[in-house]
Write a protein that holds these residues in place. Structure first.
Motif, mmCIF file in Angstrom:
data_model
loop_
_atom_site.group_PDB
_atom_site.id
_atom_site.type_symbol
_atom_site.label_atom_id
_atom_site.label_comp_id
_atom_site.label_asym_id
_atom_site.label_seq_id
_atom_site.Cartn_x
_atom_site.Cartn_y
_atom_site.Cartn_z
ATOM 1 N N PRO A 56 0.819 -1.215 0.000
ATOM 2 C CA PRO A 56 0.000 0.000 0.000
ATOM 3 C C PRO A 56 0.854 1.266 0.000
ATOM 4 N N VAL A 57 0.400 2.273 -0.719
ATOM 5 C CA VAL A 57 1.005 3.606 -0.671
ATOM 6 C C VAL A 57 -0.117 4.608 -0.404
ATOM 7 N N LEU A 58 0.281 5.784 0.069
ATOM 8 C CA LEU A 58 -0.688 6.837 0.357
ATOM 9 C C LEU A 58 -0.276 8.086 -0.414
ATOM 10 N N TYR A 59 -1.226 8.669 -1.149
ATOM 11 C CA TYR A 59 -0.927 9.842 -1.964
ATOM 12 C C TYR A 59 -1.403 11.131 -1.292
ATOM 13 N N LYS A 60 -0.683 12.203 -1.550
ATOM 14 C CA LYS A 60 -1.108 13.536 -1.138
ATOM 15 C C LYS A 60 -0.962 14.463 -2.345
ATOM 16 N N LYS A 61 -2.081 15.054 -2.769
ATOM 17 C CA LYS A 61 -2.096 15.903 -3.953
ATOM 18 C C LYS A 61 -1.656 17.324 -3.617
ATOM 19 N N VAL A 62 -0.822 17.895 -4.493
ATOM 20 C CA VAL A 62 -0.478 19.312 -4.406
ATOM 21 C C VAL A 62 -0.832 19.956 -5.736
ATOM 22 N N GLU A 63 -1.186 21.229 -5.691
ATOM 23 C CA GLU A 63 -1.669 21.905 -6.891
ATOM 24 C C GLU A 63 -0.813 23.131 -7.196
ATOM 25 N N PHE A 64 -0.029 23.019 -8.256
ATOM 26 C CA PHE A 64 0.730 24.132 -8.805
ATOM 27 C C PHE A 64 1.175 23.735 -10.198
ATOM 28 N N GLN A 65 1.737 24.650 -10.942
ATOM 29 C CA GLN A 65 2.197 24.371 -12.292
ATOM 30 C C GLN A 65 3.479 23.553 -12.247
ATOM 31 N N ILE A 66 3.560 22.510 -13.061
ATOM 32 C CA ILE A 66 4.729 21.638 -13.033
ATOM 33 C C ILE A 66 5.999 22.405 -13.393
ATOM 34 N N GLU A 67 5.873 23.449 -14.216
ATOM 35 C CA GLU A 67 7.053 24.253 -14.562
ATOM 36 C C GLU A 67 7.644 24.933 -13.335
ATOM 37 N N GLN A 68 6.786 25.276 -12.352
ATOM 38 C CA GLN A 68 7.291 25.858 -11.112
ATOM 39 C C GLN A 68 8.187 24.873 -10.375
ATOM 40 N N LEU A 69 7.798 23.603 -10.420
ATOM 41 C CA LEU A 69 8.602 22.583 -9.768
ATOM 42 C C LEU A 69 9.912 22.378 -10.518
ATOM 43 N N PHE A 70 9.841 22.339 -11.844
ATOM 44 C CA PHE A 70 11.054 22.210 -12.651
ATOM 45 C C PHE A 70 12.060 23.312 -12.295
ATOM 46 N N GLU A 71 11.537 24.512 -12.120
ATOM 47 C CA GLU A 71 12.397 25.673 -11.881
ATOM 48 C C GLU A 71 12.815 25.817 -10.422
ATOM 49 N N GLY A 72 12.219 25.023 -9.534
ATOM 50 C CA GLY A 72 12.531 25.139 -8.115
ATOM 51 C C GLY A 72 11.998 26.416 -7.493
ATOM 52 N N ASP A 73 10.827 26.841 -7.922
ATOM 53 C CA ASP A 73 10.208 28.074 -7.417
ATOM 54 C C ASP A 73 10.101 28.024 -5.896
ATOM 55 N N ALA A 74 10.742 28.958 -5.225
ATOM 56 C CA ALA A 74 10.775 28.966 -3.758
ATOM 57 C C ALA A 74 9.387 29.103 -3.146
ATOM 58 N N LYS A 75 8.435 29.637 -3.913
ATOM 59 C CA LYS A 75 7.075 29.800 -3.386
ATOM 60 C C LYS A 75 6.387 28.457 -3.125
ATOM 61 N N LEU A 76 6.936 27.363 -3.680
ATOM 62 C CA LEU A 76 6.330 26.043 -3.483
ATOM 63 C C LEU A 76 6.764 25.379 -2.179
ATOM 64 N N LYS A 77 7.795 25.886 -1.577
ATOM 65 C CA LYS A 77 8.415 25.216 -0.426
ATOM 66 C C LYS A 77 7.414 24.887 0.672
ATOM 67 N N ASP A 78 6.642 25.866 1.109
ATOM 68 C CA ASP A 78 5.723 25.643 2.235
ATOM 69 C C ASP A 78 4.647 24.625 1.870
ATOM 70 N N THR A 79 4.151 24.676 0.631
ATOM 71 C CA THR A 79 3.120 23.724 0.193
ATOM 72 C C THR A 79 3.656 22.300 0.217
ATOM 73 N N ILE A 80 4.872 22.106 -0.266
ATOM 74 C CA ILE A 80 5.454 20.767 -0.327
ATOM 75 C C ILE A 80 5.760 20.243 1.068
ATOM 76 N N ILE A 81 6.294 21.089 1.933
ATOM 77 C CA ILE A 81 6.555 20.665 3.316
ATOM 78 C C ILE A 81 5.251 20.304 4.024
ATOM 79 N N ALA A 82 4.207 21.102 3.813
ATOM 80 C CA ALA A 82 2.915 20.810 4.448
ATOM 81 C C ALA A 82 2.369 19.462 3.997
ATOM 82 N N ALA A 83 2.494 19.158 2.704
ATOM 83 C CA ALA A 83 2.025 17.870 2.190
ATOM 84 C C ALA A 83 2.813 16.725 2.813
#
Length: 255
Positions: A56-83
């Motif tokens: 079994p695995v457990l998923y947690k969805k996050v919502e942002f543009q994949i290009e932001q993740l590619f670029e390492g957009d610092a604004k995503l940090k809190d969302t990813i840590i929270a997930a």
């Protein structure tokens, strides 16, 4: 048991009384996966297809543009840590991400949790390098070659000189995944990935192993290996490794 681990391993364990300090509505999932909300068909073997796993695995969805993740957009940090923290709270024993570019936030998440975080397929790079003969290099097939920076590689524990990058993100055959088409041109995707592997070994005779960065590519890992005859690492080799490390079981047999 330490770190909140508890298990039922044999018939006699059924007779025990279990006192769990942090009961949850569901349990038994060793791996938590942070997944970007992307809408396109996902084959068995894809990180976000749950039939990929024998556990079994457990998923947690996050919502942002994949290009932001590619670029390492610092604004995503809190969302990813929270997930990641939500997955930890639900009782997973390790957290991974469903995109190689979660590598941009590997240290942030690892420092925020009490359980291990292996956010990117690329955390395997130092282990692969250690196993290769001196002078051999790692071929990385990726969905966004320009975003694998020298800093990212060093943060993952290797040098840029240790790797060759083969970008398939701009290749026509990969566009049904890269741009979230509502259908999957499976034959075209497969040909694109296999051709990328062929390019690596034809252009560089010192490639000793292949790493598939993207979470969408593992369904084609066996085709890559059939074509180039090298070890192939991907998100699934990582997740299986993390699962077995966090859910050790007794061995049975005879001697």
């Amino acid at each position: 048991m330490g770190n909140g681990y508890s298990s039922v391993r044999k018939t006699s364990d059924i007779k025990k009384t279990y006192h769990v300090p942090d009961c949850r509505y569901v349990s038994g999932h060793s791996i938590g996966i942070i997944a970007v909300d992307l809408k396109y068909p996902k084959l068995p073997g894809n990180v976000v297809n749950a039939t990929t796993y024998d556990f079994p695995v457990l998923y947690k969805k996050v919502e942002f543009q994949i290009e932001q993740l590619f670029e390492g957009d610092a604004k995503l940090k809190d969302t990813i840590i929270a997930a990641a923290k939500e997955l930890e709270k639900e009782g997973v024993r390790a957290v991974v991400g469903a995109c190689g570019f979660f590598a941009n936030f590997q240290k942030d998440v690892a420092d925020a949790l009490e359980i291990p975080a292996f956010l990117s397929s690329m955390v395997q790079l130092p282990m692969i390098k250690t196993g290769l003969k001196s002078g051999k290099k790692i071929g990385i097939i990726t969905a966004s070659g320009n975003d694998i920076t020298d800093k990212m590689l060093r943060d993952m524990g290797v040098t840029p000189e240790d790797c060759y990058i083969e970008d398939i993100g701009s290749v026509e055959g990969f566009k049904t995944i890269r741009y979230e088409y509502p259908y999957l041109d499976n034959e075209s995707v497969a040909q694109t990935i296999v051709q990328a592997a062929k390019n690596l070994v034809e252009q560089h005779d010192d490639v000793g192993a292949i790493l598939l960065e993207c979470s969408d590519i593992p369904p084609y890992a066996y085709m890559v290996q059939d074509e180039v005859g090298l070890p192939v690492f991907d998100f699934i080799t990582l997740i299986n490794w993390a699962h077995h490390a966090t859910t050790q079981k007794p061995y049975f047999g005879y001697f």
